[in-house]
Design a protein around this motif. Structure first.
Motif, PDB file in Angstrom:
ATOM      1  N   VAL A  50       0.833  -1.201   0.000  1.00  0.00           N
ATOM      2  CA  VAL A  50       0.000   0.000   0.000  1.00  0.00           C
ATOM      3  C   VAL A  50       0.869   1.253   0.000  1.00  0.00           C
ATOM      4  O   VAL A  50       0.661   2.174  -0.786  1.00  0.00           O
ATOM      5  N   VAL A  51       1.865   1.299   0.871  1.00  0.00           N
ATOM      6  CA  VAL A  51       2.707   2.483   0.983  1.00  0.00           C
ATOM      7  C   VAL A  51       3.545   2.681  -0.276  1.00  0.00           C
ATOM      8  O   VAL A  51       3.640   3.789  -0.797  1.00  0.00           O
ATOM      9  N   ILE A  52       4.138   1.622  -0.789  1.00  0.00           N
ATOM     10  CA  ILE A  52       4.970   1.786  -1.982  1.00  0.00           C
ATOM     11  C   ILE A  52       4.104   2.111  -3.195  1.00  0.00           C
ATOM     12  O   ILE A  52       4.515   2.893  -4.067  1.00  0.00           O
ATOM     13  N   SER A  53       2.896   1.573  -3.267  1.00  0.00           N
ATOM     14  CA  SER A  53       1.988   1.931  -4.358  1.00  0.00           C
ATOM     15  C   SER A  53       1.601   3.406  -4.260  1.00  0.00           C
ATOM     16  O   SER A  53       1.583   4.119  -5.269  1.00  0.00           O
ATOM     17  N   TYR A  54       1.280   3.865  -3.069  1.00  0.00           N
ATOM     18  CA  TYR A  54       0.954   5.281  -2.852  1.00  0.00           C
ATOM     19  C   TYR A  54       2.141   6.157  -3.251  1.00  0.00           C
ATOM     20  O   TYR A  54       1.966   7.163  -3.935  1.00  0.00           O
ATOM     21  N   TYR A  55       3.339   5.746  -2.849  1.00  0.00           N
ATOM     22  CA  TYR A  55       4.525   6.533  -3.184  1.00  0.00           C
ATOM     23  C   TYR A  55       4.731   6.588  -4.699  1.00  0.00           C
ATOM     24  O   TYR A  55       4.929   7.663  -5.261  1.00  0.00           O
ATOM     25  N   LEU A  56       4.699   5.441  -5.357  1.00  0.00           N
ATOM     26  CA  LEU A  56       4.991   5.390  -6.788  1.00  0.00           C
ATOM     27  C   LEU A  56       3.882   5.986  -7.648  1.00  0.00           C
ATOM     28  O   LEU A  56       4.154   6.636  -8.657  1.00  0.00           O
ATOM     29  N   LEU A  57       2.637   5.746  -7.283  1.00  0.00           N
ATOM     30  CA  LEU A  57       1.525   6.152  -8.138  1.00  0.00           C
ATOM     31  C   LEU A  57       0.962   7.534  -7.834  1.00  0.00           C
ATOM     32  O   LEU A  57       0.327   8.136  -8.695  1.00  0.00           O
ATOM     33  N   TRP A  58       1.167   8.051  -6.616  1.00  0.00           N
ATOM     34  CA  TRP A  58       0.584   9.348  -6.314  1.00  0.00           C
ATOM     35  C   TRP A  58       1.614  10.360  -5.855  1.00  0.00           C
ATOM     36  O   TRP A  58       1.773  11.407  -6.453  1.00  0.00           O
ATOM     37  N   TRP A  59       2.332  10.092  -4.772  1.00  0.00           N
ATOM     38  CA  TRP A  59       3.219  11.088  -4.185  1.00  0.00           C
ATOM     39  C   TRP A  59       4.335  11.490  -5.138  1.00  0.00           C
ATOM     40  O   TRP A  59       4.653  12.667  -5.288  1.00  0.00           O
ATOM     41  N   ARG A  60       4.941  10.540  -5.791  1.00  0.00           N
ATOM     42  CA  ARG A  60       6.092  10.777  -6.663  1.00  0.00           C
ATOM     43  C   ARG A  60       5.723  11.564  -7.914  1.00  0.00           C
ATOM     44  O   ARG A  60       6.526  12.334  -8.417  1.00  0.00           O
ATOM     45  N   ARG A  61       4.519  11.360  -8.392  1.00  0.00           N
ATOM     46  CA  ARG A  61       4.063  12.044  -9.615  1.00  0.00           C
ATOM     47  C   ARG A  61       3.915  13.534  -9.351  1.00  0.00           C
ATOM     48  O   ARG A  61       3.406  13.945  -8.328  1.00  0.00           O
ATOM     49  N   GLY A  62       4.357  14.327 -10.291  1.00  0.00           N
ATOM     50  CA  GLY A  62       4.228  15.769 -10.169  1.00  0.00           C
ATOM     51  C   GLY A  62       5.299  16.426  -9.327  1.00  0.00           C
ATOM     52  O   GLY A  62       5.267  17.635  -9.135  1.00  0.00           O
ATOM     53  N   ARG A  63       6.225  15.650  -8.811  1.00  0.00           N
ATOM     54  CA  ARG A  63       7.336  16.222  -8.047  1.00  0.00           C
ATOM     55  C   ARG A  63       8.623  15.970  -8.827  1.00  0.00           C
ATOM     56  O   ARG A  63       9.144  14.857  -8.811  1.00  0.00           O
ATOM     57  N   PRO A  64       9.120  16.968  -9.513  1.00  0.00           N
ATOM     58  CA  PRO A  64      10.342  16.765 -10.310  1.00  0.00           C
ATOM     59  C   PRO A  64      11.559  16.563  -9.417  1.00  0.00           C
ATOM     60  O   PRO A  64      11.594  17.023  -8.269  1.00  0.00           O
ATOM     61  N   ARG A  65      12.527  15.884  -9.974  1.00  0.00           N
ATOM     62  CA  ARG A  65      13.785  15.671  -9.253  1.00  0.00           C
ATOM     63  C   ARG A  65      14.542  16.991  -9.159  1.00  0.00           C
ATOM     64  O   ARG A  65      14.585  17.755 -10.105  1.00  0.00           O
TER      65      ARG A  65
END
Length: 134
Positions: A50-65
């Motif tokens: 759940v946490v890694i899916s949330y990180y990869l699919l929602w939190w990470r998106r839209g945040r550029p490196r």
């Protein structure tokens, strides 16, 4: 008869190594994307899907490196991708018992390493841009 043969022990150790590498990669990635708590992501992401899916699919998106990935970050990404690919491939070709899967998985992991390396190098081109293909 003991089920803990050297091959099974190696497979189990390799699973732990890939699991640890996934946490390290999430930590690196979260830090590069400006997270205030990258270590928290790195600890909790590998613990549950759940946490890694949330990180990869929602939190990470839209945040550029904020900076390019280091060699160590690329290496951990290769290990994680090869581990997941090896897990899937090993599960498909081995019998459904855990001992057989633990002995087959390291071979599948090794076979997936070149493909994972190619994917990571393609994703992060020479300039370090993650969006090179977009």
């Amino acid at each position: 008869m003991s089920l803990l043969t050297p091959a099974v022990a190696f497979g189990a150790a390799l699973i732990l190594f890939v699991w640890l590498a996934s946490g390290v990669w999430v930590n690196f990635d979260a830090h590069a994307r400006g997270s205030d708590y990258p270590a928290v992501w790195g600890v909790f992401a590998p613990l549950t899907g759940v946490v890694i899916s949330y990180y990869l699919l929602w939190w990470r998106r839209g945040r550029p490196r904020e900076y390019s990935p280091s060699r160590l970050e690329r290496a951990t990404a290769v290990v994680v991708l090869a581990g997941l690919g090896g897990l899937v491939a090993g599960g498909l070709v081995s019998p459904p018992d855990p001992v057989s899967q633990l002995t087959t998985w390291p071979v599948a992991f090794a076979c997936c390493l070149p493909v994972a390396y190619w994917l990571v190098e393609r994703r992060f081109d020479a300039s370090g841009s993650e969006d090179a293909d977009r």
